[in-house]
Design an enzyme around this catalytic site. Sequence first.
Site, short mmCIF file in Angstrom:
data_model
loop_
_atom_site.label_atom_id
_atom_site.label_comp_id
_atom_site.label_asym_id
_atom_site.label_seq_id
_atom_site.Cartn_x
_atom_site.Cartn_y
_atom_site.Cartn_z
N PRO A 48 1.08 -1.30 -0.33
CA PRO A 48 -0.21 0.17 0.25
C PRO A 48 0.85 1.30 0.12
O PRO A 48 1.78 0.65 0.58
CB PRO A 48 -0.60 -0.39 1.35
N GLN A 109 -5.48 -2.36 4.21
CA GLN A 109 -5.04 -2.43 4.98
C GLN A 109 -5.75 -1.29 6.04
O GLN A 109 -5.38 0.01 5.37
CB GLN A 109 -4.05 -1.37 4.06
N CYS A 140 4.91 2.52 9.02
CA CYS A 140 4.53 3.80 9.03
C CYS A 140 5.89 4.65 9.33
O CYS A 140 6.21 5.06 10.58
CB CYS A 140 3.85 4.56 8.74
N LYS A 180 2.36 -5.46 8.42
CA LYS A 180 3.61 -5.12 7.91
C LYS A 180 4.31 -4.38 8.72
O LYS A 180 3.71 -3.32 9.69
CB LYS A 180 3.30 -4.43 6.81
N ASN A 242 10.29 -7.41 1.92
CA ASN A 242 9.84 -5.80 1.55
C ASN A 242 11.49 -5.54 1.48
O ASN A 242 11.49 -5.08 2.61
CB ASN A 242 8.45 -5.44 1.94
N GLY A 243 11.60 -4.34 0.65
CA GLY A 243 12.30 -3.57 0.09
C GLY A 243 13.10 -4.44 -1.49
O GLY A 243 13.71 -4.82 -1.37
N ASP A 244 13.48 -3.00 -2.45
CA ASP A 244 14.50 -3.56 -3.03
C ASP A 244 13.85 -4.17 -4.12
O ASP A 244 14.77 -4.88 -4.79
CB ASP A 244 15.83 -3.29 -2.78
#
Length: 413
Positions: A48, A109, A140, A180, A242-244
């Site tokens: 999201p 979410q 966040c 998350k 998650n990430g890259d």
Amino acid sequence: MTLLTDTVTAVTAAPAPADAPSAPGRERIRRPLTIGRLTVDTPVMLAPMAGVTNMAFRVLCREFGALHSEDDGGLFPTEMVTTRALIEDHRESWRLLRMADRERPRSVQLYGVDPAVVARSVEMILERDGADHIDLNFGCPVPKVTRRGGGGVLPWKDELFTRILRAAVEAAGDVPVTLKTRKGVDDGHLTYRDAGLIAQEVGAAAITLHGRTVKEQYSGTADWSSIADLKQTVTDIPVLGNGDVWSAEDALRMMDETGADGVVVGRGCQGRPWLFADLAAGFSGSAERVRPGLGDVARILRRHAELLTEFYESEDRGVKDLRKHVAWYFKGYPVGGDMRRRLATMESLVDLDEKLSELDLTAPYPGADVEGPRGRTGHPRNATVPAGWMDTRELSDEHRARLHEAELDISGG
């Protein structure tokens, strides 16, 4: 303009690099992702993103993901919506939860800091038959959220984190609840292992880890080793990384290196909804990749404008919302600065068509200039937290009294 379905079948396909995990000669078996009672053919979830992943963009991503999948190629949650806004019946917040007919399963979410409010918002959504999957955001990094103790710094208060997550799981019943989070506030205050163990203890269906701390924001390189560590720590529920993830090859490599059960894709799909076709192809063992020429991109952008108009029920709002996407769509393509500025001030669908017609729609896919990192990056900066927040993992009365302010005027994330 040609419809997206025609564009998708006409875009130029190219094989994956010869040494890629999905390249011909290396057989792969698709690894479906099971979260609670849901199973999706491709182990991918859309991250999201505020102002980006509304219904219009999700539909585009699904249409591409379906090209190489038995379903739509993953899970596609809404933008982050605050639980307090829902129980206060804010119209715009409920709009963010609007789903298109083709959106099955439906993922929502939520973000909240009060267990009772979170639970009630989940109940309200399910009373309206509005979701098949609930995801909670505990990652966040935005200062206006973290300075009150919310977002990625909330898991530091592990008792509160536990209560919120348990409340959501109990309110959801047999609807799976996932979460998350990030590695922690900073390298000296890591929370992801505790979060994972708590998640499986209270009955969450999966956990996603962004391999950065709140301090790192979106800078540098994501730490995939933390995802591998979490996968070793949490053994009862799926772990998503998650990430890259900028390409199908990145997704396959992440899963190979970390043992993750799936990947979550955020900035890599900004202006590239076709990435979900590549992801589904990669996980199916296909070497085919979408390599759109400029004409294809123009048609996809036009389709995006139509979907935004439908979502907002307003052509004016739709085309104005599309403006932010222009730079992402044309990254690396031969579209000059003046034309990009003109497109970013489009006023109507007719205006958009006129400006797109001035492009060299025969220009081919530019190659490497289109690929790789995109979206926000920034620099590491100390997390903004309430005074005394990091002194203890217990929630003080003072912090409790002001925590609700972390949920005011926040949507997306």
